[in-house]
Structure formats: structure tokens, C-alpha cells
Design a protein around this motif. Structure first.
Motif, PDB file in Angstrom:
ATOM      1  N   MET A 158      -7.270   7.243  -3.599  1.00  0.00           N
ATOM      2  CA  MET A 158      -6.564   7.433  -4.882  1.00  0.00           C
ATOM      3  C   MET A 158      -5.224   8.096  -4.613  1.00  0.00           C
ATOM      4  SD  MET A 158      -7.763   9.638  -8.189  1.00  0.00           S
ATOM      5  CE  MET A 158      -7.797  11.139  -7.196  1.00  0.00           C
ATOM      6  N   SER A 159      -4.158   7.588  -5.178  1.00  0.00           N
ATOM      7  CA  SER A 159      -2.839   8.156  -4.970  1.00  0.00           C
ATOM      8  C   SER A 159      -2.479   9.087  -6.111  1.00  0.00           C
ATOM      9  CB  SER A 159      -1.793   7.035  -4.867  1.00  0.00           C
ATOM     10  OG  SER A 159      -1.794   6.271  -6.038  1.00  0.00           O
ATOM     11  N   ASP A 160      -1.566   9.984  -5.821  1.00  0.00           N
ATOM     12  CA  ASP A 160      -1.077  10.918  -6.828  1.00  0.00           C
ATOM     13  C   ASP A 160      -0.052  10.214  -7.688  1.00  0.00           C
ATOM     14  OD1 ASP A 160      -0.011  12.922  -8.307  1.00  0.00           O
ATOM     15  OD2 ASP A 160       0.671  14.149  -6.618  1.00  0.00           O
ATOM     16  N   PRO A 161      -0.290  10.058  -9.005  1.00  0.00           N
ATOM     17  CA  PRO A 161       0.651   9.323  -9.843  1.00  0.00           C
ATOM     18  C   PRO A 161       2.041   9.931  -9.834  1.00  0.00           C
ATOM     19  CG  PRO A 161      -0.944  10.520 -11.194  1.00  0.00           C
ATOM     20  CD  PRO A 161      -1.424  10.584  -9.786  1.00  0.00           C
ATOM     21  N   THR A 162       2.130  11.231  -9.624  1.00  0.00           N
ATOM     22  CA  THR A 162       3.443  11.860  -9.614  1.00  0.00           C
ATOM     23  C   THR A 162       4.214  11.532  -8.347  1.00  0.00           C
ATOM     24  OG1 THR A 162       2.535  13.887  -8.620  1.00  0.00           O
ATOM     25  CG2 THR A 162       2.590  13.767 -11.028  1.00  0.00           C
ATOM     26  N   ALA A 163       3.492  11.046  -7.319  1.00  0.00           N
ATOM     27  CA  ALA A 163       4.174  10.698  -6.073  1.00  0.00           C
ATOM     28  C   ALA A 163       4.925   9.391  -6.194  1.00  0.00           C
ATOM     29  CB  ALA A 163       3.151  10.596  -4.933  1.00  0.00           C
ATOM     30  N   HIS A 164       4.642   8.631  -7.234  1.00  0.00           N
ATOM     31  CA  HIS A 164       5.319   7.353  -7.438  1.00  0.00           C
ATOM     32  C   HIS A 164       5.923   7.327  -8.831  1.00  0.00           C
ATOM     33  CE1 HIS A 164       3.497   5.692  -3.794  1.00  0.00           C
ATOM     34  NE2 HIS A 164       2.394   6.302  -4.175  1.00  0.00           N
ATOM     35  N   SER A 165       6.538   8.418  -9.231  1.00  0.00           N
ATOM     36  CA  SER A 165       7.093   8.492 -10.579  1.00  0.00           C
ATOM     37  C   SER A 165       8.230   7.508 -10.722  1.00  0.00           C
ATOM     38  CB  SER A 165       7.601   9.909 -10.866  1.00  0.00           C
ATOM     39  OG  SER A 165       8.671  10.230 -10.013  1.00  0.00           O
ATOM     40  N   PRO A 166       8.478   6.999 -11.942  1.00  0.00           N
ATOM     41  CA  PRO A 166       9.534   6.025 -12.150  1.00  0.00           C
ATOM     42  C   PRO A 166      10.887   6.506 -11.651  1.00  0.00           C
ATOM     43  CG  PRO A 166       8.130   6.172 -14.079  1.00  0.00           C
ATOM     44  CD  PRO A 166       7.718   7.271 -13.154  1.00  0.00           C
ATOM     45  N   ALA A 167      11.143   7.812 -11.776  1.00  0.00           N
ATOM     46  CA  ALA A 167      12.437   8.324 -11.370  1.00  0.00           C
ATOM     47  C   ALA A 167      12.655   8.186  -9.874  1.00  0.00           C
ATOM     48  CB  ALA A 167      12.569   9.795 -11.775  1.00  0.00           C
ATOM     49  N   GLU A 168      11.543   8.149  -9.075  1.00  0.00           N
ATOM     50  CA  GLU A 168      11.654   8.079  -7.641  1.00  0.00           C
ATOM     51  C   GLU A 168      11.475   6.666  -7.117  1.00  0.00           C
ATOM     52  OE1 GLU A 168       8.707  10.741  -6.275  1.00  0.00           O
ATOM     53  OE2 GLU A 168       9.634  12.519  -7.140  1.00  0.00           O
ATOM     54  N   THR A 169      11.289   5.706  -7.997  1.00  0.00           N
ATOM     55  CA  THR A 169      11.068   4.339  -7.570  1.00  0.00           C
ATOM     56  C   THR A 169      12.313   3.798  -6.893  1.00  0.00           C
ATOM     57  OG1 THR A 169       9.549   3.933  -9.394  1.00  0.00           O
ATOM     58  CG2 THR A 169      10.515   2.010  -8.320  1.00  0.00           C
ATOM     59  N   PRO A 170      12.208   3.327  -5.654  1.00  0.00           N
ATOM     60  CA  PRO A 170      13.383   2.828  -4.957  1.00  0.00           C
ATOM     61  C   PRO A 170      13.880   1.537  -5.571  1.00  0.00           C
ATOM     62  CG  PRO A 170      11.375   2.436  -3.673  1.00  0.00           C
ATOM     63  CD  PRO A 170      10.987   3.281  -4.839  1.00  0.00           C
ATOM     64  N   PRO A 171      15.183   1.260  -5.455  1.00  0.00           N
ATOM     65  CA  PRO A 171      15.751   0.062  -6.070  1.00  0.00           C
ATOM     66  C   PRO A 171      15.133  -1.224  -5.538  1.00  0.00           C
ATOM     67  CG  PRO A 171      17.485   1.578  -5.329  1.00  0.00           C
ATOM     68  CD  PRO A 171      16.193   2.095  -4.788  1.00  0.00           C
ATOM     69  N   SER A 172      14.731  -1.237  -4.259  1.00  0.00           N
ATOM     70  CA  SER A 172      14.222  -2.457  -3.648  1.00  0.00           C
ATOM     71  C   SER A 172      12.699  -2.430  -3.524  1.00  0.00           C
ATOM     72  CB  SER A 172      14.852  -2.646  -2.265  1.00  0.00           C
ATOM     73  OG  SER A 172      14.587  -1.511  -1.441  1.00  0.00           O
ATOM     74  N   ILE A 173      12.033  -1.927  -4.544  1.00  0.00           N
ATOM     75  CA  ILE A 173      10.574  -1.851  -4.519  1.00  0.00           C
ATOM     76  C   ILE A 173       9.992  -3.246  -4.356  1.00  0.00           C
ATOM     77  CG2 ILE A 173      10.391  -1.995  -7.042  1.00  0.00           C
ATOM     78  CD1 ILE A 173       8.025  -0.038  -6.819  1.00  0.00           C
ATOM     79  N   PRO A 174       8.991  -3.415  -3.477  1.00  0.00           N
ATOM     80  CA  PRO A 174       8.436  -4.750  -3.246  1.00  0.00           C
ATOM     81  C   PRO A 174       7.721  -5.287  -4.480  1.00  0.00           C
ATOM     82  CG  PRO A 174       7.119  -3.072  -2.138  1.00  0.00           C
ATOM     83  CD  PRO A 174       8.356  -2.389  -2.636  1.00  0.00           C
ATOM     84  N   PRO A 175       7.615  -6.598  -4.593  1.00  0.00           N
ATOM     85  CA  PRO A 175       6.940  -7.180  -5.762  1.00  0.00           C
ATOM     86  C   PRO A 175       5.470  -6.814  -5.755  1.00  0.00           C
ATOM     87  CG  PRO A 175       7.393  -8.871  -4.110  1.00  0.00           C
ATOM     88  CD  PRO A 175       8.107  -7.637  -3.672  1.00  0.00           C
ATOM     89  N   PRO A 176       4.857  -6.701  -6.939  1.00  0.00           N
ATOM     90  CA  PRO A 176       3.444  -6.315  -7.033  1.00  0.00           C
ATOM     91  C   PRO A 176       2.523  -7.403  -6.509  1.00  0.00           C
ATOM     92  CG  PRO A 176       4.257  -6.976  -9.172  1.00  0.00           C
ATOM     93  CD  PRO A 176       5.447  -6.952  -8.258  1.00  0.00           C
TER      94      PRO A 176
END
Length: 340
Positions: free
Chosen positions: A1-19
Motif C-alpha cells: 500500500m502506498s502513502d497517498p500523500t507521496a503521490h499528491s497532485p502537486a508533486e505529479t511530474p509533468p511526464s507521468i506515465p500513462p495509467p
């Protein structure tokens, strides 16, 4: 399980891979919360990542005074609101054992999710959402996505709230005049002999096997109406049921060859297909349908049965698009089948 705060929208990189896993549309409404919980459970069951997505576009208003012109709402304000909605959603499902990320996208919600459907395994969303600037993911979008998505979609109505452990809306709000019924441990699939329906059967069987449920196959035959006046005698209708029964038996044998350990319950019912499947949605864990059946023209995006069930279902509905699958090739060797 990942920490949701570790992937907050504000920290999402511009080149995030497709889901590549389960994508769920979020807009902060009760409907999207139900979709979120269903998607989290499904991602955990499939051991796939869960992607929370909301989308927005900056609205432009025409000025209404003598000083004509246009005014825009600040992009940062809207984005901050979207990020807050996603953070709250991520917190709600932080207890599930899934890899989680949350994304705020700028653009048309339907377009954003359809683009993600090219790589995602499943799209999940509520049947209706809130208005306003953040999202508008649901409503018109929930009608567009099943018809155009490149992967299967699951629509979650607000009437599912209680079965998903969410606060149940008033019966009037959820538009349900019928008493609550117990949810059976079944996945139901509607069939009509079309190739699209056979693909839906395979996906439904996978879903039932994955979740340890019985697969219920329903074929509904409309009652006598003016449109069936060409049938000359009751004997012909009895022959019709017998003929369809033979084809369903052959289809069941084919299905068992690919899913030998899956419990299968085949039902041939008399009644309008839309009404029969809506009623089945009350007590099924999931109803699975193809995008287009025998009654539709080749160019139609959604058949009338699928469209009707989507608008009135009382439980989750999965829509499966037509696809090539090697398991379809040997269906004919098991006995007669309708030709789409």
C-alpha cells in the motif's frame, strides 16, 4: 500500500506515465465516492495500481455590463480545489493494499479519461456527478465513456452506496421505489447471441472467477407485442424458446471448456431485456453487457439494451467493447449459435 500523500497532485511530474491499472473518475460527489470504493476493491482484487483522476477546464464568462468583454476564473484557484478533492479521495482508500496515484488534468473530462482508456485495464465512474467547474466527470461523461472507451468501463449508481459501506441516500434521492433486496454472490451477463455478447461472457466469466462468484447468464426474450405479430402461432414461440435453449446449452458447454471450475447458471427468461437486466442489477454484484447487440446497426455506439440498463441500473454495470479473442474461434464447434 502506498502513502497517498507521496503521490499528491502537486508533486505529479509533468511526464507521468500513462495509467495501466484501474482508473477512477473523481469529482467529489457521492457518486464518485461510491465509484472510488468499488475501484479500490477491484484494484486490490486484481493486484493492479489505482489511478485517481479529476479534470477541469477554466471557464470563460461573458461580461454583462456596458463595458463588454470576458472574464476568466483563476486557474490556480480551480486547480487547488481539484487537488483538495483528490487528496480527500486518496485518504478514503488509503487502507487498501494498492499502489495509488492521484492526477489533476487540465482539459475536457471525457477526453482525458478516453485517452487514458487506451492503456488502462478498466475505467470506473459514477452514473451522475456534481456540476460546477471541478470535473463534471459524470452525467454526460458517464454516457460517453462506455460507448467510446478502449477498455471495459464500470458505471456505479448512487444506489450502490449502502452495499459499498457508504452513507445510503434517501430512497427518493436515489430514485428507487422498490424495497431493498439482498445482493447475491453472482456476476450476471446479458446475452443475445451476438459476437459482442460472447466477448462480454468471457470478460464476465473472468470477473466471476477472479472474485469467487457464480456466473449467471441471462437471455431475455421480449413478450408478444405488435412487433412480433409475424409469429403465426403460439407453437412457433415454443419452438423459438426451445431453439434458443439449445444454443444456450451449446454456449454453456463452450464456456465450461475455458472455465471448467466456474459455477455457471444459465437462465432463459421471458420479458423485456432492459427490464429483466435492471431487475437483475438489484441483486447482482455486477452486471456485464456488450456495447452493441443484435438489435443495433453496425455503426451504433451503444445498443438500446445496454443504454437502457446503464441509465436505470441499481448496481454496478460493466460494458465490454467488441474485441478479438482466440477463445471465440472454437465456439462454433460446440453447437448451434446465432450469427450476428
Amino acid at each position: 500500500m502506498s502513502d497517498p500523500t507521496a503521490h499528491s497532485p502537486a508533486e505529479t511530474p509533468p511526464s507521468i506515465p500513462p495509467p495501466t491499472g484501474i482508473v477512477v473518475g473523481i469529482d467529489g460527489s457521492d457518486q464518485s465516492t461510491c465509484a472510488l470504493v468499488w475501484a479500490a476493491r477491484e484494484a486490490e482484487r486484481r493486484n493492479k495500481p489505482l489511478h485517481l483522476v479529476t479534470a477541469y477546464s477554466v471557464p470563460i464568462f461573458a461580461a454583462s455590463g456596458l463595458d463588454g468583454g470576458y472574464a476568466t476564473v483563476d486557474d490556480d484557484v480551480i486547480r487547488d480545489g481539484a487537488e483538495a478533492v483528490l487528496h480527500e479521495a486518496a485518504t478514503k482508500v488509503s487502507g487498501y493494499n494498492v499502489d495509488l496515484d492521484a492526477r489533476v488534468e487540465n482539459g475536457d473530462a471525457a477526453g482525458v479519461l478516453l485517452e487514458m482508456s487506451e492503456t488502462a485495464e478498466l475505467l470506473v465512474f459514477g452514473s451522475r456527478g456534481r456540476g460546477g467547474f471541478v470535473g463534471r466527470l459524470l452525467g454526460s461523461v458517464s454516457s460517453a465513456l462506455p460507448a467510446h472507451s478502449k477498455c471495459p468501463t464500470v458505471t456505479i449508481p448512487i444506489s450502490c452506496a449502502e452495499r459499498l459501506g457508504q452513507p445510503a441516500p434517501a430512497r427518493r434521492e436515489r430514485g428507487d421505489k422498490h424495497p431493498d433486496v439482498a445482493v447475491e454472490n453472482v456476476v450476471t451477463v446479458g446475452v443475445d447471441g451476438s459476437a459482442t455478447a460472447r466477448m462480454a461472457v468471457l470478460v464476465a466469466a473472468e470477473q466471476a472467477q477472479r472474485s469467487g462468484r457464480t456466473l449467471r447468464v441471462i437471455c431475455a426474450i421480449p413478450p408478444y407485442t405488435g412487433s412480433l405479430a409475424w409469429i403465426p402461432a403460439p407453437l412457433d414461440r415454443e419452438a423459438l424458446f426451445k431453439d434458443i435453449g439449445v444454443q444456450l446449452d451449446a454456449g454453456q458447454a463452450w464456456l465450461r471448456s475455458h472455465f471448467p471450475d466456474l459455477p455457471v447458471d444459465v437462465q432463459l427468461l421471458e420479458g423485456p431485456p432492459v427490464e429483466v437486466l435492471i431487475e437483475a442489477s438489484r441483486s447482482s454484484e455486477l452486471v456485464v453487457l456488450g456495447t452493441r447487440g443484435r438489435g443495433g446497426f453496425a455503426g451504433m455506439l451503444l445498443g438500446s439494451t445496454t443504454d437502457g440498463v446503464l441509465h436505470h441500473a441499481k448496481g454496478p454495470v460493466m460494458v465490454v467493447r467488441d474485441a478479438e479473442d482466440p477463445r471465440l474461434a472454437d465456439r462454433e464447434s460446440f453447437g448451434p449459435m446465432l450469427q450476428a
